[in-house]
Design a protein around this motif. Structure first.
Motif, PDB file in Angstrom:
ATOM      1  N   GLY A  43       0.844  -1.192   0.000  1.00 21.32           N
ATOM      2  CA  GLY A  43       0.000   0.000   0.000  1.00 21.32           C
ATOM      3  C   GLY A  43       0.879   1.241   0.000  1.00 21.32           C
ATOM      4  N   CYS A  44       0.800   2.037  -1.085  1.00 22.35           N
ATOM      5  CA  CYS A  44       1.701   3.182  -1.245  1.00 22.35           C
ATOM      6  C   CYS A  44       0.923   4.371  -1.799  1.00 22.35           C
ATOM      7  CB  CYS A  44       2.827   2.856  -2.223  1.00 22.35           C
ATOM      8  SG  CYS A  44       3.665   1.284  -1.920  1.00 22.35           S
ATOM      9  N   ARG A  45       1.331   5.584  -1.428  1.00 21.84           N
ATOM     10  CA  ARG A  45       0.596   6.760  -1.911  1.00 21.84           C
ATOM     11  C   ARG A  45       1.130   7.301  -3.230  1.00 21.84           C
ATOM     12  NH1 ARG A  45       2.426  11.559   2.308  1.00 21.84           N
ATOM     13  NH2 ARG A  45       4.587  10.880   2.531  1.00 21.84           N
ATOM     14  N   ASN A  46       2.355   6.909  -3.593  1.00 18.60           N
ATOM     15  CA  ASN A  46       2.970   7.463  -4.795  1.00 18.60           C
ATOM     16  C   ASN A  46       3.240   6.344  -5.807  1.00 18.60           C
ATOM     17  OD1 ASN A  46       5.566   7.890  -6.391  1.00 18.60           O
ATOM     18  ND2 ASN A  46       5.097   9.975  -5.745  1.00 18.60           N
ATOM     19  N   PRO A  47       2.641   6.414  -7.019  1.00 21.14           N
ATOM     20  CA  PRO A  47       2.748   5.300  -7.970  1.00 21.14           C
ATOM     21  C   PRO A  47       4.182   4.992  -8.412  1.00 21.14           C
ATOM     22  CG  PRO A  47       1.245   7.017  -8.796  1.00 21.14           C
ATOM     23  CD  PRO A  47       1.771   7.492  -7.482  1.00 21.14           C
ATOM     24  N   GLU A  48       5.015   6.026  -8.590  1.00 20.21           N
ATOM     25  CA  GLU A  48       6.406   5.755  -9.023  1.00 20.21           C
ATOM     26  C   GLU A  48       7.178   5.037  -7.915  1.00 20.21           C
ATOM     27  OE1 GLU A  48       5.295   9.164  -9.599  1.00 20.21           O
ATOM     28  OE2 GLU A  48       4.622   8.380 -11.533  1.00 20.21           O
ATOM     29  N   ARG A  49       7.005   5.510  -6.681  1.00 21.17           N
ATOM     30  CA  ARG A  49       7.720   4.861  -5.570  1.00 21.17           C
ATOM     31  C   ARG A  49       7.183   3.445  -5.361  1.00 21.17           C
ATOM     32  NH1 ARG A  49       7.823  10.374  -3.298  1.00 21.17           N
ATOM     33  NH2 ARG A  49       5.983  10.052  -2.015  1.00 21.17           N
ATOM     34  N   ALA A  50       5.884   3.263  -5.584  1.00 23.38           N
ATOM     35  CA  ALA A  50       5.296   1.924  -5.460  1.00 23.38           C
ATOM     36  C   ALA A  50       5.916   0.982  -6.492  1.00 23.38           C
ATOM     37  CB  ALA A  50       3.781   1.998  -5.665  1.00 23.38           C
ATOM     38  N   GLU A  51       6.033   1.463  -7.718  1.00 30.39           N
ATOM     39  CA  GLU A  51       6.576   0.637  -8.797  1.00 30.39           C
ATOM     40  C   GLU A  51       8.041   0.283  -8.515  1.00 30.39           C
ATOM     41  OE1 GLU A  51       5.158  -1.022 -11.078  1.00 30.39           O
ATOM     42  OE2 GLU A  51       7.124  -1.738 -11.737  1.00 30.39           O
ATOM     43  N   ALA A  52       8.793   1.264  -8.006  1.00 35.07           N
ATOM     44  CA  ALA A  52      10.208   0.991  -7.685  1.00 35.07           C
ATOM     45  C   ALA A  52      10.308  -0.096  -6.619  1.00 35.07           C
ATOM     46  CB  ALA A  52      10.880   2.278  -7.198  1.00 35.07           C
ATOM     47  N   ALA A  53       9.414  -0.060  -5.641  1.00 39.60           N
ATOM     48  CA  ALA A  53       9.463  -1.052  -4.553  1.00 39.60           C
ATOM     49  C   ALA A  53       9.065  -2.438  -5.052  1.00 39.60           C
ATOM     50  CB  ALA A  53       8.544  -0.615  -3.410  1.00 39.60           C
ATOM     51  N   VAL A  54       8.007  -2.490  -5.850  1.00 43.27           N
ATOM     52  CA  VAL A  54       7.572  -3.788  -6.403  1.00 43.27           C
ATOM     53  C   VAL A  54       8.693  -4.378  -7.264  1.00 43.27           C
ATOM     54  CG1 VAL A  54       5.990  -4.822  -8.087  1.00 43.27           C
ATOM     55  CG2 VAL A  54       5.093  -3.370  -6.265  1.00 43.27           C
ATOM     56  N   SER A  55       9.306  -3.549  -8.115  1.00 48.29           N
ATOM     57  CA  SER A  55      10.391  -4.038  -8.980  1.00 48.29           C
ATOM     58  C   SER A  55      11.565  -4.521  -8.133  1.00 48.29           C
ATOM     59  CB  SER A  55      10.906  -2.935  -9.913  1.00 48.29           C
ATOM     60  OG  SER A  55       9.875  -2.444 -10.671  1.00 48.29           O
ATOM     61  N   ALA A  56      11.877  -3.779  -7.080  1.00 53.05           N
ATOM     62  CA  ALA A  56      13.018  -4.169  -6.235  1.00 53.05           C
ATOM     63  C   ALA A  56      12.759  -5.528  -5.584  1.00 53.05           C
ATOM     64  CB  ALA A  56      13.272  -3.107  -5.170  1.00 53.05           C
ATOM     65  N   ILE A  57      11.550  -5.742  -5.094  1.00 52.42           N
ATOM     66  CA  ILE A  57      11.266  -7.042  -4.447  1.00 52.42           C
ATOM     67  C   ILE A  57      11.331  -8.152  -5.488  1.00 52.42           C
ATOM     68  CG2 ILE A  57       9.553  -8.430  -3.200  1.00 52.42           C
ATOM     69  CD1 ILE A  57       8.677  -5.890  -1.750  1.00 52.42           C
ATOM     70  N   ARG A  58      10.784  -7.899  -6.673  1.00 52.84           N
ATOM     71  CA  ARG A  58      10.815  -8.945  -7.719  1.00 52.84           C
ATOM     72  C   ARG A  58      12.258  -9.268  -8.107  1.00 52.84           C
ATOM     73  NH1 ARG A  58       5.787  -6.632 -10.836  1.00 52.84           N
ATOM     74  NH2 ARG A  58       4.154  -7.710  -9.652  1.00 52.84           N
ATOM     75  N   ARG A  59      13.116  -8.240  -8.111  1.00 57.84           N
ATOM     76  CA  ARG A  59      14.528  -8.430  -8.456  1.00 57.84           C
ATOM     77  C   ARG A  59      15.245  -9.230  -7.371  1.00 57.84           C
ATOM     78  NH1 ARG A  59      15.119  -3.003  -9.153  1.00 57.84           N
ATOM     79  NH2 ARG A  59      16.363  -2.727  -7.283  1.00 57.84           N
ATOM     80  N   ARG A  60      14.919  -8.943  -6.125  1.00 56.02           N
ATOM     81  CA  ARG A  60      15.676  -9.507  -5.001  1.00 56.02           C
ATOM     82  C   ARG A  60      15.115 -10.839  -4.526  1.00 56.02           C
ATOM     83  NH1 ARG A  60      18.413  -5.695  -1.667  1.00 56.02           N
ATOM     84  NH2 ARG A  60      17.293  -6.392   0.188  1.00 56.02           N
ATOM     85  N   VAL A  61      13.840 -11.101  -4.847  1.00 53.44           N
ATOM     86  CA  VAL A  61      13.199 -12.351  -4.394  1.00 53.44           C
ATOM     87  C   VAL A  61      12.599 -13.054  -5.614  1.00 53.44           C
ATOM     88  CG1 VAL A  61      11.486 -13.380  -2.848  1.00 53.44           C
ATOM     89  CG2 VAL A  61      12.610 -11.225  -2.202  1.00 53.44           C
ATOM     90  N   PRO A  62      13.344 -13.965  -6.224  1.00 53.25           N
ATOM     91  CA  PRO A  62      12.818 -14.635  -7.413  1.00 53.25           C
ATOM     92  C   PRO A  62      11.479 -15.309  -7.114  1.00 53.25           C
ATOM     93  CG  PRO A  62      15.141 -15.152  -7.071  1.00 53.25           C
ATOM     94  CD  PRO A  62      14.690 -14.407  -5.858  1.00 53.25           C
ATOM     95  N   GLY A  63      10.502 -15.082  -7.986  1.00 47.74           N
ATOM     96  CA  GLY A  63       9.200 -15.722  -7.810  1.00 47.74           C
ATOM     97  C   GLY A  63       8.296 -15.018  -6.823  1.00 47.74           C
ATOM     98  N   ALA A  64       8.713 -13.850  -6.323  1.00 49.18           N
ATOM     99  CA  ALA A  64       7.890 -13.130  -5.333  1.00 49.18           C
ATOM    100  C   ALA A  64       6.522 -12.796  -5.917  1.00 49.18           C
ATOM    101  CB  ALA A  64       8.591 -11.846  -4.906  1.00 49.18           C
ATOM    102  N   SER A  65       5.501 -12.927  -5.073  1.00 51.13           N
ATOM    103  CA  SER A  65       4.135 -12.590  -5.485  1.00 51.13           C
ATOM    104  C   SER A  65       3.771 -11.261  -4.821  1.00 51.13           C
ATOM    105  CB  SER A  65       3.198 -13.721  -5.051  1.00 51.13           C
ATOM    106  OG  SER A  65       1.877 -13.403  -5.371  1.00 51.13           O
ATOM    107  N   VAL A  66       3.948 -10.173  -5.561  1.00 44.18           N
ATOM    108  CA  VAL A  66       3.721  -8.838  -4.983  1.00 44.18           C
ATOM    109  C   VAL A  66       2.961  -7.956  -5.964  1.00 44.18           C
ATOM    110  CG1 VAL A  66       5.668  -8.711  -3.363  1.00 44.18           C
ATOM    111  CG2 VAL A  66       6.061  -8.180  -5.751  1.00 44.18           C
ATOM    112  N   GLU A  67       2.234  -7.014  -5.416  1.00 41.30           N
ATOM    113  CA  GLU A  67       1.531  -6.020  -6.231  1.00 41.30           C
ATOM    114  C   GLU A  67       1.417  -4.757  -5.390  1.00 41.30           C
ATOM    115  OE1 GLU A  67      -2.882  -6.378  -6.410  1.00 41.30           O
ATOM    116  OE2 GLU A  67      -2.563  -8.245  -5.295  1.00 41.30           O
ATOM    117  N   ALA A  68       1.135  -3.660  -6.063  1.00 38.69           N
ATOM    118  CA  ALA A  68       0.948  -2.405  -5.321  1.00 38.69           C
ATOM    119  C   ALA A  68      -0.498  -1.969  -5.411  1.00 38.69           C
ATOM    120  CB  ALA A  68       1.851  -1.321  -5.888  1.00 38.69           C
TER     121      ALA A  68
END
Ligand code: NAP
Length: 310
Positions: A43-68
């Motif tokens: 849950g994030c208030r800023n779409p760009e920061r949300a996207e950066a966080a989702v991408s970072a988790i996907r990069r760092r955790v292969p197969g991560a199931s995440v969305e913003a």
């Protein structure tokens, strides 16, 4: 009870929502829970920061199931919209109420409804979100609400007749008072859930003293300056990174032995592995909790009845 924050129990099949998940403790809690196999909604208030966080988790955790999902906890309409979208889901196993203003403005500010901004962000929006999503939590077997408290609760009074700090605002009081309210709400919620026979539990966790300069650098998520790293490292003896600061909240969220009403914090008070610890009598007080509840219903414009069929 022992707990290894590096070897979490499997959380496959569970759904977790974390507010303020694009940075700091919320980001690392989201990442750790995703690594454990949970589906994590950031849950994030800023779409760009949300996207950066989702991408970072996907990069760092292969197969991560995440969305913003968009949410500004200081905006009643935004919280209502986020709750409505959550209610369309089948389940919500953990609601982590983490978003917060940790460096309040020097001058008193208010949200669009006139509520003091730190109280609005740290407490009122989360009260509203928990109230609106309780029916979904009730449908998810043994769900938990985890609120982010603070050691600041040890260092301030809690005048319930001046929570909005209309004539006595200063940034420190605003922060400390908001965290006392967060903890008092978390414990009062648990008392009400227990009294109603609910299977939902409410726990509170504090992250000790966790600084971004002691936290791994992650593009778009945590990029402290050299000066910040230097200054924060001078305090290394009693501080930790926000990756470790997330441990208490993660334990409260998924330790199978954790129960409602518990308070988790670092073993060495400001840092360390998460253990059950002691909360202040004020935040544990049923009298304070009951009075606060009435005020939060008034400030949020949101009735919050636990145990009532909807
Ligand atoms: N760090 C510590 O030592 C410490 C100690 C005690 C308690 N805590 C508690 O732990 C929680 C997280 O702290 P932190 O150190 O990780 O802080 P942080 O690094 O400043 O991160 C705060 C997060 O909350 C989000 N946020 C702020 N206002 C918001 C709003 N109106 N709507 C939605 N999201 C909002 C921020 O999003 P933006 O990027 O959009 O601003 C960010 O993602 C807070 O509740 C804090 O009180 C921290």
């Amino acid at each position: 009870m022992s707990w290894d924050p590096h070897a979490l129990p499997h959380a496959v099949g569970t759904t977790v929502m974390v507010t303020g998940a694009n940075a700091g403790i919320g980001f690392f809690a989201s990442e750790q829970l995703a690594r454990a196999g949970a589906h994590v909604i950031l849950g994030c208030r800023n779409p760009e920061r949300a996207e950066a966080a989702v991408s970072a988790i996907r990069r760092r955790v292969p197969g991560a199931s995440v969305e913003a999902t968009p949410i500004d906890v200081s905006d009643r309409g935004s919280v209502a919209a986020a709750a409505a979208s959550l209610l369309e889901r089948d389940r919500l196993d953990v609601l982590m109420l983490n978003a917060g203003i940790v460096h309040p403005p020097a001058e008193r500010a208010t949200d669009a409804d006139g509520n003091e901004l730190v109280l609005s962000t740290n407490v009122i929006g989360h009260f509203q979100l928990a109230a609106l999503t309780l029916p979904l939590l009730e449908r998810s077997n043994g769900a938990r609400v985890v609120s982010l408290g603070s050691l600041a609760t040890l260092l301030s009074r809690f005048p319930l007749d001046d929570l909005q700090l209309e004539s006595s605002y200063n940034s420190w009081t605003a922060y400390a008072q908001s965290k006392i309210a967060v903890q008092a709400f978390g414990f009062e919620l648990d008392r009400r859930l227990r009294a109603s026979g609910s299977a939902v539990a409410s726990l509170v966790a504090h992250p000790g003293y966790s600084t971004s300069g002691r936290t791994p650098g992650i593009r778009g998520v945590n990029q402290p300056s050299r000066a910040k790293r230097f200054a924060d490292n001078l305090q290394a003896a009693w501080t930790q990174g926000k990756d470790h600061g997330a441990w208490s909240a993660v334990r409260a969220a998924i330790d199978p032995d954790a129960v409602g009403g518990q308070y988790y914090g670092p073993r060495f008070v400001t840092k360390g592995e998460p253990v059950v610890t002691h909360a202040t009598p004020t935040t544990r007080s049923p009298r304070v909790g009951e009075r606060l509840w009435t005020l939060l219903e008034e400030y949020s414009g949101q009735a919050f009845r636990v145990g009532e069929r909807r």
